[in-house]
Scaffold this motif. Structure first.
Motif, short mmCIF file in Angstrom:
data_model
loop_
_atom_site.label_atom_id
_atom_site.label_comp_id
_atom_site.label_asym_id
_atom_site.label_seq_id
_atom_site.Cartn_x
_atom_site.Cartn_y
_atom_site.Cartn_z
N ARG A 124 6.89 -37.96 -10.45
CA ARG A 124 6.48 -38.93 -9.41
C ARG A 124 5.04 -39.38 -9.62
NH1 ARG A 124 7.79 -39.58 -3.70
NH2 ARG A 124 6.65 -41.46 -3.16
N ILE A 125 4.16 -38.46 -10.03
CA ILE A 125 2.77 -38.82 -10.28
C ILE A 125 2.68 -39.81 -11.43
CG2 ILE A 125 0.58 -37.92 -11.16
CD1 ILE A 125 1.16 -35.35 -9.54
N LYS A 126 3.41 -39.57 -12.51
CA LYS A 126 3.39 -40.48 -13.65
C LYS A 126 3.90 -41.86 -13.27
CE LYS A 126 3.62 -37.06 -17.28
NZ LYS A 126 4.33 -36.56 -18.46
N GLU A 127 4.97 -41.92 -12.50
CA GLU A 127 5.52 -43.21 -12.07
C GLU A 127 4.51 -43.96 -11.21
OE1 GLU A 127 9.12 -42.44 -9.96
OE2 GLU A 127 10.12 -41.57 -11.71
N ASP A 128 3.92 -43.26 -10.25
CA ASP A 128 2.97 -43.92 -9.34
C ASP A 128 1.70 -44.34 -10.07
OD1 ASP A 128 4.75 -43.74 -7.30
OD2 ASP A 128 3.69 -42.17 -6.18
N GLU A 129 1.25 -43.57 -11.05
CA GLU A 129 0.08 -43.97 -11.81
C GLU A 129 0.35 -45.22 -12.62
OE1 GLU A 129 -0.97 -40.40 -13.96
OE2 GLU A 129 -2.47 -39.84 -12.44
N GLN A 130 1.56 -45.34 -13.17
CA GLN A 130 1.93 -46.56 -13.89
C GLN A 130 1.98 -47.76 -12.95
OE1 GLN A 130 5.60 -45.65 -15.86
NE2 GLN A 130 4.58 -44.81 -17.67
N ARG A 172 -5.27 -49.34 -2.66
CA ARG A 172 -5.91 -48.18 -2.06
C ARG A 172 -4.88 -47.18 -1.55
NH1 ARG A 172 -9.05 -49.17 3.27
NH2 ARG A 172 -9.64 -51.00 2.08
N GLY A 173 -3.83 -47.68 -0.92
CA GLY A 173 -2.78 -46.81 -0.41
C GLY A 173 -2.08 -46.05 -1.53
N LEU A 174 -1.79 -46.74 -2.62
CA LEU A 174 -1.13 -46.09 -3.75
C LEU A 174 -2.05 -45.06 -4.40
CD1 LEU A 174 1.41 -45.93 -5.43
CD2 LEU A 174 0.55 -47.81 -6.82
N ARG A 175 -3.33 -45.39 -4.50
CA ARG A 175 -4.30 -44.45 -5.07
C ARG A 175 -4.38 -43.18 -4.21
NH1 ARG A 175 -8.66 -47.84 -5.80
NH2 ARG A 175 -9.43 -47.31 -3.74
N ARG A 176 -4.33 -43.34 -2.91
CA ARG A 176 -4.37 -42.18 -2.02
C ARG A 176 -3.08 -41.36 -2.11
NH1 ARG A 176 -7.40 -44.61 3.35
NH2 ARG A 176 -9.43 -44.81 2.33
N ASP A 177 -1.95 -42.05 -2.28
CA ASP A 177 -0.68 -41.34 -2.44
C ASP A 177 -0.69 -40.49 -3.71
OD1 ASP A 177 0.28 -42.34 -0.08
OD2 ASP A 177 1.55 -43.87 -1.02
N VAL A 178 -1.24 -41.04 -4.79
CA VAL A 178 -1.34 -40.29 -6.04
C VAL A 178 -2.22 -39.06 -5.83
CG1 VAL A 178 -2.22 -40.35 -8.41
CG2 VAL A 178 -0.86 -42.25 -7.55
N ALA A 179 -3.30 -39.22 -5.11
CA ALA A 179 -4.18 -38.09 -4.84
C ALA A 179 -3.46 -37.03 -4.01
CB ALA A 179 -5.44 -38.56 -4.11
N ARG A 180 -2.67 -37.45 -3.04
CA ARG A 180 -1.90 -36.49 -2.24
C ARG A 180 -0.88 -35.75 -3.10
NH1 ARG A 180 -1.82 -41.03 1.67
NH2 ARG A 180 -3.32 -40.49 3.28
#
Length: 69
Positions: free
Chosen positions: A22-28, A49-57
């Motif tokens: 999931r992290i790899k998909e969201d980073e892409q 910003r929201g996607l960046r925060r989701d990746v951090a979570r």
């Protein structure tokens, strides 16, 4: 706020391999959004910003699972 709590509940149920995928998909997705925003402004730049925060979570939850907390 309910969206965030639902997101947190859903990622707590994932295992380590699912989290890394999931992290790899969201980073892409994040890279594609940033690239698209650099070419022409997005309609909703706050989504980056929201996607960046989701990746951090996701990364935080992965780290917790790796440490066994």
């Amino acid at each position: 706020m309910a969206k965030t709590t639902d997101f947190l509940k859903s990622i707590k149920e994932l295992n380590v391999t699912d989290l890394t995928a999931r992290i790899k998909e969201d980073e892409q997705r994040l890279k594609k959004l940033e690239f698209a925003h650099a070419i022409s402004p997005l309609e909703n730049p706050v989504s980056i910003r929201g996607l960046r925060r989701d990746v951090a979570r996701l990364k935080t939850e992965l780290r917790k699972k790796q440490m066994g907390i």
